[in-house]
Design an enzyme around this catalytic site. Structure first.
Site, PDB file in Angstrom:
ATOM      1  N   GLU A   1       0.684  -1.107  -0.266  1.00  0.00           N
ATOM      2  CA  GLU A   1      -0.302  -0.279  -0.173  1.00  0.00           C
ATOM      3  C   GLU A   1       0.576   1.572  -0.054  1.00  0.00           C
ATOM      4  O   GLU A   1       0.562   1.501  -0.557  1.00  0.00           O
ATOM      5  CB  GLU A   1      -1.088  -0.008   1.224  1.00  0.00           C
ATOM      6  CG  GLU A   1      -1.591   1.163   1.580  1.00  0.00           C
ATOM      7  CD  GLU A   1      -2.523   1.577   2.679  1.00  0.00           C
ATOM      8  OE1 GLU A   1      -3.457   2.483   2.670  1.00  0.00           O
ATOM      9  OE2 GLU A   1      -1.809   0.407   3.471  1.00  0.00           O
ATOM     10  N   HIS A   2       2.017   1.155   0.873  1.00  0.00           N
ATOM     11  CA  HIS A   2       2.715   2.696   1.374  1.00  0.00           C
ATOM     12  C   HIS A   2       4.189   1.634   0.453  1.00  0.00           C
ATOM     13  O   HIS A   2       4.320   0.735   1.242  1.00  0.00           O
ATOM     14  CB  HIS A   2       3.004   3.091   1.844  1.00  0.00           C
ATOM     15  CG  HIS A   2       1.405   3.248   3.216  1.00  0.00           C
ATOM     16  ND1 HIS A   2       0.601   2.661   3.658  1.00  0.00           N
ATOM     17  CD2 HIS A   2       0.587   4.838   2.872  1.00  0.00           C
ATOM     18  CE1 HIS A   2      -0.408   3.055   4.393  1.00  0.00           C
ATOM     19  NE2 HIS A   2      -0.563   4.314   3.554  1.00  0.00           N
TER      20      HIS A   2
END
Length: 441
Positions: free
Chosen positions: A318-319
């Site tokens: 995600e990040h």
């Protein structure tokens, strides 16, 4: 060669947890559909110990709650709101309606039309996610959504003033103090007191993510945004303190938040693991962060940047925090992720709270096929066509008829043929017969 110095839980154990979550959500949504408000209230009482006269806040209640927010907090909330809105406007302006004449007399176009009603879920049972209101409510408002409702769980037994302020500032038309599956289910399915919406957006825990997955099709969703994931891609240009801080800064989100370090430096990897233990000994949220790190944390040592790229694209975190001597190279070559954070001066917390990009991002490898929430997610691109001349109707109809007959669709072909007969001066393609329904008369 890739070497794992630390691994998280085995995939089989994670799958077992997912099955339990799936069954719980399925039963809960069925209960909400059958019993409506009664089921929602029971769930709120059970999980949040919260049962007000009405879950929807009145205008006077909203104003009273917002009055509890300090002046400095409101200044900061407004600043973050402005950054998100400014970037959302820039994105919206990049999306244009189009109309082109592809052939003489043939006009094709598309229009970007807002979704007509959206339910925004703002997490907040454990940590009041003020920024999530900007990301969903304010962005939907920029897109032009006519009806925006928002739900957030109570925080310590009552509405959180900062979250309510951000919802109201963002432009929510209805605000509900309601959390978890019951909030998502009420907004998507509808109850006696909540009119259903066309789309559900917003991050949440595994139960919220699974609820959205099961409701997809009945309503639209932004994406599958489950427990937070973070990845740090680093080389010897940065130190262990920076890496450890960035990993634990996201691991504190929940007990099942994966945090992964990928590096070409074995020394950095080992030093980071030592530094993580030091920080965990003093971090106020260590109870949560430690469990995430122990059960979901990973440390991977690769032999080259090319190898790190392969591993990172496969994991599709995600990040992705990139701190190397070639950050732009990763920007050019990364293909699967939620959002990139390039260089040591930025970090995931900036993106989560204030910098302006949206923090609702794909998890569970969904970054391989979708990006995160943005203003475009609230817009539906609808095409249209117009034929303005007899010759164009005959030309397109002639080819269309032949292609329909190629596929065996005689009725389709007749839609084209009737235009050729009425508007053209050429023979009907293939010598197609009169419409079958005429022959039966």
């Amino acid at each position: 060669m890739t070497e794992y110095l630390k691994r998280g839980l085995a995939a089989e154990l994670r799958a077992e947890d997912n099955l339990k979550t799936r069954k719980t959500v399925e039963d809960t949504l069925a209960d909400i559909e059958q019993r409506g408000d009664v089921a929602v209230r029971e769930l709120s009482e059970r999980f949040d110990k919260y049962s007000p006269a009405s879950f929807r806040l009145t205008q006077s209640e909203i104003e009273s709650i917002i009055d509890q927010v300090s002046e400095q907090d409101m200044i900061d909330i407004r600043f973050a709101h402005e950054q998100v809105v400014n970037f959302a406007h820039a994105q919206r302006n990049s999306m244009q309606d189009i109309e082109v004449e592809t052939l003489p007399g043939v006009i094709l176009g598309h229009k970007n039309i807002p979704v007509q009603s959206v339910g925004c879920y703002i997490p907040g049972g454990k940590f009041p996610m003020v920024a999530s209101a900007h990301m969903s409510v304010a962005t939907a408002k920029v897109a032009g959504v006519p009806r925006i409702i928002a739900a957030t769980p109570p925080f310590k037994g009552k509405p959180n003033p900062a979250v309510i302020a951000a919802m109201h500032l963002g432009g929510a038309d209805e605000i509900y103090v309601l959390g978890g599956i019951q909030a998502v289910g009420a907004m998507a399915i509808g109850t006696e007191t909540v009119d259903p919406v066309h789309m559900i957006v917003g991050p949440g825990n595994a139960f919220v993510a699974e609820a959205k997955r099961q409701l997809f099709g009945r309503v639209g969703i932004d994406l599958f945004a489950g427990p937070t994931e973070t990845m740090v891609i680093a080389d010897e240009t940065v130190d262990s303190e920076l890496c450890a801080t960035d990993l634990l800064g996201q691991a504190e989100h929940g007990y099942n938040s994966p945090a992964v370090l990928i590096t070409t430096s074995r020394k950095l990897a080992e030093d980071t693991m030592v530094e993580i233990e030091r920080i965990l000994s003093i971090l106020p949220t260590a109870d949560t962060a430690r469990r995430s790190w122990e059960e979901y944390g990973e440390v991977i040592v690769c032999g080259s940047h090319d190898e790190m790229l392969i591993v990172a694209n496969e994991m599709a975190s995600e990040h992705v925090q990139v701190m190397t001597d070639r950050d732009d190279w990763y920007l050019e070559h990364m293909t699967s992720y939620g959002a990139l954070f390039l260089g040591p001066r930025t970090n995931v917390a900036n993106g989560d709270k204030v910098i302006g990009t949206n923090h609702t991002l794909p998890t569970n490898k969904a970054g391989r096929y979708t990006g995160g929430l943005w203003v475009g997610k609230f817009l539906k691109t609808h095409s249209y066509q117009r034929v303005t001349s007899d010759s164009a109707a005959a030309q397109i109809g002639s080819v269309g008829s032949r292609l329909c007959m190629l596929e065996g669709f005689v009725g389709h072909a007749e839609q084209c043929n009737i235009r050729v007969r009425r508007y053209g001066q050429i023979d009907v393609p293939y010598g197609a017969p009169a419409p079958l329904w005429r022959e039966k008369v």
